[in-house]
Design a protein around this motif. Structure first.
Motif, PDB file in Angstrom:
ATOM      1  N   PHE A   1       1.922  -1.667  -5.843  1.00 59.36           N
ATOM      2  CA  PHE A   1       0.507  -1.298  -5.975  1.00 59.36           C
ATOM      3  C   PHE A   1      -0.362  -2.494  -5.613  1.00 59.36           C
TER       4      PHE A   1
ATOM      5  N   LEU B   1       0.305  -5.011  -3.674  1.00 61.67           N
ATOM      6  CA  LEU B   1       0.364  -5.266  -2.230  1.00 61.67           C
ATOM      7  C   LEU B   1      -0.573  -4.325  -1.490  1.00 61.67           C
ATOM      8  N   HIS B   2      -0.435  -3.041  -1.769  1.00 63.33           N
ATOM      9  CA  HIS B   2      -1.235  -2.044  -1.040  1.00 63.33           C
ATOM     10  C   HIS B   2      -2.706  -2.141  -1.426  1.00 63.33           C
ATOM     11  N   PHE B   3      -2.960  -2.432  -2.683  1.00 64.08           N
ATOM     12  CA  PHE B   3      -4.341  -2.546  -3.154  1.00 64.08           C
ATOM     13  C   PHE B   3      -5.037  -3.723  -2.476  1.00 64.08           C
TER      14      PHE B   3
ATOM     15  N   ASP C   1      -4.302  -5.016   0.430  1.00 63.24           N
ATOM     16  CA  ASP C   1      -4.538  -4.642   1.825  1.00 63.24           C
ATOM     17  C   ASP C   1      -5.730  -3.687   1.924  1.00 63.24           C
ATOM     18  N   TYR C   2      -5.831  -2.799   0.978  1.00 65.50           N
ATOM     19  CA  TYR C   2      -6.928  -1.823   0.972  1.00 65.50           C
ATOM     20  C   TYR C   2      -8.272  -2.534   0.829  1.00 65.50           C
TER      21      TYR C   2
END
Lengths: 255, 323
Positions: free
Chosen positions: B107, B109-111, B113-114
């Protein structure tokens, strides 16, 4: 699946790979081979090939298109590095499985932006930035469903769809600007991305048969030529897995 | 002095940035919004947006249009912190659990990047190629600084030059960019943009060095995270490099003994005590002071407006942080 097309664009792809390797080696001191980059041609070159093919279909490849294909290649590699991390620190090699994938992925995403600025592709910064956002939002949703043991492939399928759609659109647009053909190529890209994802993830094709037929229908709207043949070859190859062949389309029946 | 008191000329604009951030991601997926609210609640000095807003005062255009880009730089900073916490395996930041501790590695990592993606979209709307280039280049260099930091973990042969190069990339660049972007976006004189960039670089360097000093002398409450966290990860900072270069043979030998393997438990305390017994902290403070003086020299070149006084106070605040 991509061997024929890769052969057509071998000089461009070789140049892009060489440049990518140089970028990765200049990143810093780490073991390049420990990073989990896509290894098969289908995964590694899917985005690059479709960008170049779309451009050639729309008009022709040029320097701008090749630079854009290079940017998209970096984008693809960065997204692969950021697909998945181990959650359990105790059983992993921290540097190789967590730290470097995060940082090299971040670096490659930054490099995407840097190259966009460097090669005068700034008009594509917003779509690519949005694409990063979409991909990672889908991955958050995917991970939430994985934790709840719910079906989650729709999110990965969606990622393929939007990535391929963007790739085809950007390649065609970089070659030919805005026109109806570029929009058709974009639409085809989306459908092909969906089909490719279903193929890659070994999902059932039935829920996606509409996408399959739509892809073929869009193909018929493209100019006849070797580029359209390549798209057809890819679709045909994908269909073999499910025993699907080129459908007899309404347009052909009417003709 | 509290840092927010130095932001007086842009206090209202900074509140607008906070409002912008509060409303950010409201229409996005719930988990992303919840994670973002947690990050906002954890606080932060909003130094980067403040620099952006202050630098906008030197331009020809209305500085209120800078609110989104100021918020964007805070988002870039947040994204880097979220990823850093996964890389460093940190459970606490600013006294609150990290996103990693709450939601896990993926989460986070993706957060991160988001957030970066959203920041890029905001910056792109300004259609300023120079800002886009600077942001891209700064981001690349920041990542390379972090990669270098990991690659040189437990490397006791690091030089001062390598350390300064690393912290320039890790911290100073984004502050430099923040100091330039506002001025660029409002059409400020190019010479002022350059001067602000140099100011940002010197203040950024001073800021990171004081952070590294605080890791040796502050307590967990002040830091918002466990003391000695750099040591535990094998990150060799200025005070430790000083001891390894100029310490007595006994001090060098003892510090090498502590730092040549993962530093845990009592060894962290002993290593910190050892560094504090030497002149390492005084030396590091002296280096900080020199960077602050360089920053103030740049301030002296700026037009005599309220924002200039704020920049002067900010530079002095950085030096006084450790007290």
């Amino acid at each position: 699946m991509l061997e024929l097309v890769i052969g057509v664009f071998m000089p461009e792809i070789s140049a892009i790979e060489a440049r990518t390797l140089k970028i990765l080696k200049n990143c810093g001191s780490y073991n390049l081979h420990s990073l989990k980059f896509p290894q098969t041609a289908e995964k590694r070159h899917w985005i690059t090939v479709l960008c170049l093919l779309s451009a050639k279909l729309a008009k022709d490849t040029n320097t701008k298109v090749i630079h854009l294909a290079g940017v998209l290649h970096l984008f693809n590699l960065a997204s692969h590095l950021h697909l998945n991390l181990p959650e359990d620190f105790d059983t992993v090699e921290i540097q190789e499985e967590i730290q470097y994938p995060i940082l090299v992925g971040d670096l490659l995403y930054s490099r995407v932006c840097g190259d966009i600025c460097k090669y005068d592709l700034q008009q594509y910064l917003q779509p690519l930035a949005s694409l990063i956002g979409v991909i990672h939002e889908e991955l958050v949703l995917r991970d939430a469903k994985v934790k709840q043991n719910l079906p989650h492939h729709e999110h990965e399928i969606n990622i393929y769809g939007v990535m391929t759609e963007s790739t085809c659109f950007l390649g065609a647009h970089a070659a030919a600007g805005n026109n109806y053909l570029v929009e058709n190529i974009r639409a085809l890209g989306y459908q092909m991305g969906i089909i490719k994802a279903v193929w890659e993830l070994n999902c059932e094709i039935e829920p996606y048969l509409n996408n399959w037929y739509k892809a073929w229908e869009l193909l018929t709207k493209l100019p006849i030529g070797p580029e359209r043949d390549h798209f057809q070859h890819i679709l045909t190859f994908l269909g073999i897995k499910w025993g699907l062949v080129k459908p007899q389309l309404l347009t052909e029946i009417n003709a | 002095m509290e840092i927010r008191k130095t932001f007086t000329p842009v206090e209202n604009d900074l509140q607008e940035v906070d409002n912008y951030l509060q409303n950010f991601l409201q229409k996005d997926h719930e988990s992303l919004h919840t994670g973002f609210m947690h990050l906002l609640k954890a606080g932060g000095k909003r130094i980067r947006p403040a620099f952006t807003l202050l630098s906008a005062k030197y331009g020809k255009e209305e500085s209120s249009k800078i609110i989104p880009i100021a918020a964007a730089f805070e988002l870039v900073h947040m994204a880097s912190l979220v990823h850093d916490d996964v890389i460093d395996r940190s459970d606490l930041r600013r006294g609150e659990p990290t996103i990693r501790a709450l939601y896990g590695n993926n989460f986070s990592l993706h957060f991160g990047d988001y957030l970066l993606a959203k920041a890029l979209c905001i910056v792109e709307e300004y259609k300023n190629p120079r800002i886009n280039s600077l942001l891209a280049w700064s981001s690349m260099e920041m990542c390379q600084g972090e990669i270098q930091q990991i690659a040189t973990a437990y490397d006791l042969s690091q030089s001062f030059k390598q350390y300064f190069y690393r912290i320039k990339r890790k911290t100073s660049l984004l502050i430099t960019l923040s100091c330039q972007a506002g001025a660029l976006a409002t059409g400020a004189d190019p010479q002022i943009v350059t001067t602000l960039g140099r100011y940002g670089h010197y203040v950024g360097m001073a800021f990171q060095i004081t952070d590294d000093i605080l890791d040796y002398i502050a307590d967990e409450k002040t830091m918002g995270k466990p003391v000695g966290s750099d040591l535990q990860q094998g990150i060799v900072t200025l005070p430790a490099i000083y001891v390894l270069r100029y310490g007595s043979d006994e001090h060098k030998r003892d510090l090498i003994n502590y730092l040549s393997k993962p530093v845990l438990g009592e060894d962290v305390v002993k290593a910190i005590e050892l560094v504090n017994r030497t002149k390492a902290i005084d030396f590091s403070l002296e280096i900080t002071n020199r960077y602050v003086e360089k920053a103030l020299a740049q301030v002296a070149k700026l037009p005599d407006i309220e924002a200039t006084y704020s920049l002067e106070c900010l530079a002095k605040y950085v030096y006084n942080r450790q007290s």
